[in-house]
Write a protein that holds these residues in place. Structure first.
Motif, PDB file in Angstrom:
ATOM      1  N   GLU A   1       0.680  -1.300   0.052  1.00  0.00           N
ATOM      2  CA  GLU A   1       0.084  -0.176  -0.034  1.00  0.00           C
ATOM      3  C   GLU A   1       0.616   1.190   0.103  1.00  0.00           C
ATOM      4  O   GLU A   1       0.684   2.331  -0.760  1.00  0.00           O
ATOM      5  CB  GLU A   1      -0.960  -0.014   1.187  1.00  0.00           C
ATOM      6  N   GLU A   2       1.763   1.374   0.884  1.00  0.00           N
ATOM      7  CA  GLU A   2       2.549   2.511   1.061  1.00  0.00           C
ATOM      8  C   GLU A   2       3.536   2.768  -0.618  1.00  0.00           C
ATOM      9  O   GLU A   2       3.621   3.649  -0.874  1.00  0.00           O
ATOM     10  CB  GLU A   2       3.952   2.416   1.846  1.00  0.00           C
TER      11      GLU A   2
ATOM     12  N   ARG B   1       2.038  -5.050 -11.916  1.00  0.00           N
ATOM     13  CA  ARG B   1       0.390  -4.864 -12.169  1.00  0.00           C
ATOM     14  C   ARG B   1       0.166  -3.556 -12.114  1.00  0.00           C
ATOM     15  O   ARG B   1      -0.783  -3.142 -13.034  1.00  0.00           O
ATOM     16  CB  ARG B   1      -0.625  -5.462 -11.241  1.00  0.00           C
ATOM     17  N   PHE B   2       0.583  -2.593 -11.171  1.00  0.00           N
ATOM     18  CA  PHE B   2       0.267  -1.298 -11.231  1.00  0.00           C
ATOM     19  C   PHE B   2       0.803  -0.823 -12.624  1.00  0.00           C
ATOM     20  O   PHE B   2       0.161   0.179 -13.012  1.00  0.00           O
ATOM     21  CB  PHE B   2       0.969  -0.646  -9.790  1.00  0.00           C
ATOM     22  N   LEU B   3       2.082  -0.958 -12.805  1.00  0.00           N
ATOM     23  CA  LEU B   3       2.616  -0.524 -14.224  1.00  0.00           C
ATOM     24  C   LEU B   3       1.884  -0.558 -15.297  1.00  0.00           C
ATOM     25  O   LEU B   3       1.486   0.193 -16.279  1.00  0.00           O
ATOM     26  CB  LEU B   3       4.060  -0.791 -14.382  1.00  0.00           C
TER      27      LEU B   3
ATOM     28  N   GLY C   1       8.745 -11.353  -3.437  1.00  0.00           N
ATOM     29  CA  GLY C   1       8.318 -11.009  -4.593  1.00  0.00           C
ATOM     30  C   GLY C   1       7.062 -10.467  -4.716  1.00  0.00           C
ATOM     31  O   GLY C   1       6.197 -10.081  -5.747  1.00  0.00           O
ATOM     32  N   ILE C   2       6.294 -10.256  -3.284  1.00  0.00           N
ATOM     33  CA  ILE C   2       4.835  -9.549  -3.419  1.00  0.00           C
ATOM     34  C   ILE C   2       4.787  -8.111  -3.787  1.00  0.00           C
ATOM     35  O   ILE C   2       4.190  -7.628  -4.480  1.00  0.00           O
ATOM     36  CB  ILE C   2       4.559  -9.624  -1.855  1.00  0.00           C
ATOM     37  N   LEU C   3       5.923  -7.249  -3.451  1.00  0.00           N
ATOM     38  CA  LEU C   3       5.967  -6.116  -3.995  1.00  0.00           C
ATOM     39  C   LEU C   3       6.331  -6.023  -5.287  1.00  0.00           C
ATOM     40  O   LEU C   3       5.778  -5.073  -6.139  1.00  0.00           O
ATOM     41  CB  LEU C   3       6.959  -5.197  -3.311  1.00  0.00           C
ATOM     42  N   ARG C   4       7.004  -6.888  -6.031  1.00  0.00           N
ATOM     43  CA  ARG C   4       7.673  -6.864  -7.479  1.00  0.00           C
ATOM     44  C   ARG C   4       6.201  -7.164  -8.272  1.00  0.00           C
ATOM     45  O   ARG C   4       6.018  -6.418  -9.116  1.00  0.00           O
ATOM     46  CB  ARG C   4       8.469  -8.051  -7.435  1.00  0.00           C
TER      47      ARG C   4
END
Length: 69
Positions: A14-15, A52-54, A44-47
């Motif tokens: 989230e941050e 997905r965001f990009l 790998g969660i943030l990756r």
């Protein structure tokens, strides 16, 4: 003045996505054609969340993960 790199290491999803969204807006307004996003490797969660965001951003024409080395 916007740096060409953002470091998201140590942030929760989230941050990190909140910071990344603001950073992309700033980079776009500054006219940066290419940026670097440092997310670490961990589990790998943030990756995955960053990828997905990009993909969901119209202002991002292409992106790729750098080799882990």
């Amino acid at each position: 003045n916007v740096a060409s790199e953002i470091n998201l290491i140590g942030k929760n999803v989230e941050e990190a996505l909140h910071e990344l969204e603001k950073y992309l807006d700033d980079a776009l307004l500054a006219g940066l054609g290419e940026i670097r996003i440092v997310h670490g490797k961990g589990s790998g969660i943030l990756r995955g969340a960053v990828g997905r965001f990009l993909t969901s951003q119209r202002a991002v024409s292409k992106w790729d993960f750098a080799p882990q080395s």
